[in-house]
Design an enzyme around this catalytic site. Structure first.
Site, PDB file in Angstrom:
ATOM      1  N   GLY A   1     -34.035  25.157  -5.993  1.00  0.00           N
ATOM      2  CA  GLY A   1     -33.822  23.831  -5.433  1.00  0.00           C
ATOM      3  C   GLY A   1     -33.542  22.754  -6.450  1.00  0.00           C
ATOM      4  O   GLY A   1     -33.562  21.584  -6.098  1.00  0.00           O
ATOM      5  N   HIS A   2     -33.303  23.137  -7.675  1.00  0.00           N
ATOM      6  CA  HIS A   2     -33.112  22.126  -8.713  1.00  0.00           C
ATOM      7  C   HIS A   2     -31.639  21.814  -8.877  1.00  0.00           C
ATOM      8  O   HIS A   2     -30.972  22.271  -9.804  1.00  0.00           O
ATOM      9  CB  HIS A   2     -33.758  22.573 -10.026  1.00  0.00           C
ATOM     10  CG  HIS A   2     -35.242  22.732  -9.893  1.00  0.00           C
ATOM     11  ND1 HIS A   2     -36.022  23.366 -10.809  1.00  0.00           N
ATOM     12  CD2 HIS A   2     -36.087  22.298  -8.916  1.00  0.00           C
ATOM     13  CE1 HIS A   2     -37.279  23.332 -10.416  1.00  0.00           C
ATOM     14  NE2 HIS A   2     -37.344  22.703  -9.257  1.00  0.00           N
ATOM     15  N   ILE A   3     -31.182  21.002  -7.954  1.00  0.00           N
ATOM     16  CA  ILE A   3     -29.756  20.682  -7.892  1.00  0.00           C
ATOM     17  C   ILE A   3     -29.472  19.470  -8.757  1.00  0.00           C
ATOM     18  O   ILE A   3     -30.199  18.488  -8.701  1.00  0.00           O
ATOM     19  CB  ILE A   3     -29.354  20.417  -6.424  1.00  0.00           C
ATOM     20  CG1 ILE A   3     -29.640  21.663  -5.590  1.00  0.00           C
ATOM     21  CG2 ILE A   3     -27.900  20.006  -6.330  1.00  0.00           C
ATOM     22  CD1 ILE A   3     -29.904  21.371  -4.138  1.00  0.00           C
TER      23      ILE A   3
ATOM     24  N   ASN B   1     -39.345  21.254 -13.109  1.00  0.00           N
ATOM     25  CA  ASN B   1     -39.020  20.425 -11.945  1.00  0.00           C
ATOM     26  C   ASN B   1     -38.403  19.086 -12.346  1.00  0.00           C
ATOM     27  O   ASN B   1     -38.912  18.413 -13.236  1.00  0.00           O
ATOM     28  CB  ASN B   1     -40.287  20.190 -11.129  1.00  0.00           C
ATOM     29  CG  ASN B   1     -40.831  21.489 -10.583  1.00  0.00           C
ATOM     30  OD1 ASN B   1     -40.072  22.362 -10.192  1.00  0.00           O
ATOM     31  ND2 ASN B   1     -42.130  21.633 -10.571  1.00  0.00           N
TER      32      ASN B   1
END
Ligand SMILES: Cc1cc2nc3c(=O)[nH]c(=O)nc-3n(C[C@H](O)[C@H](O)[C@H](O)COP(=O)(O)OP(=O)(O)OC[C@H]3O[C@@H](n4cnc5c(N)ncnc54)[C@H](O)[C@@H]3O)c2cc1C
Length: 111
Positions: free
Chosen positions: A45-47, A89
């Site tokens: 999810g680390h766009i 994150n």
């Protein structure tokens, strides 16, 4: 812990509901159906990127204060300004970048 406390306080002031918990039930936020099976989103999810930050308008979209090179009154804040990310994150950095942009807007507005 401190970042979570600040986020909770910000959300409370903005009237934002906490939707962090994912139940995993069919149709719940964070789930999707594909070929009659239900799946749940995890990880990956680390766009980053698309409105990349930089000093050159030819190779970037916003400056170091998240101000668009093309439009003086447009600020784009978030992890989309990151040109690359490490394995950790990105959200706290995204928030820090947004707060920095806010400070520059307030400073400019107050002359
Ligand atoms: C499954 C998952 C797990 C993650 N876990 C973590 C984690 O544990 N820790 C961490 O730090 N990060 C995590 N991330 C990453 C984190 O969610 C993102 O880095 C962060 O949300 C980026 O914030 P943002 O404000 O840049 O973008 P977003 O949170 O994506 O916000 C963009 C907003 O713009 C809205 N929008 C888009 N287009 C339009 C339009 N045309 N008009 C109006 N509104 C529009 C969208 O609806 C959205 O609300 C995770 C991501 C995913 C997907």
């Amino acid at each position: 812990m401190q970042a979570a406390a600040v986020a909770k306080a910000l959300f409370a002031r903005m009237g934002v509901d906490d939707r962090t918990a994912i139940s995993g039930e069919k149709g719940a936020p964070g789930t999707f159906e594909f070929e009659r099976n239900w799946y749940q989103f995890y990880g990956a999810g680390h766009i980053a990127g698309t409105t990349r930050m930089g000093s050159d308008a030819k190779t970037s979209v916003v400056d170091s204060f998240c101000r668009s090179h093309d439009h003086d009154n447009l600020f784009i804040c978030g992890t989309s300004t990151m040109v690359t990310v490490g394995t950790t994150n990105p959200t706290n950095t995204g928030v820090a970048i947004a707060l920095r942009a806010c400070e520059s807007i307030v400073k400019a507005a107050s002359g």
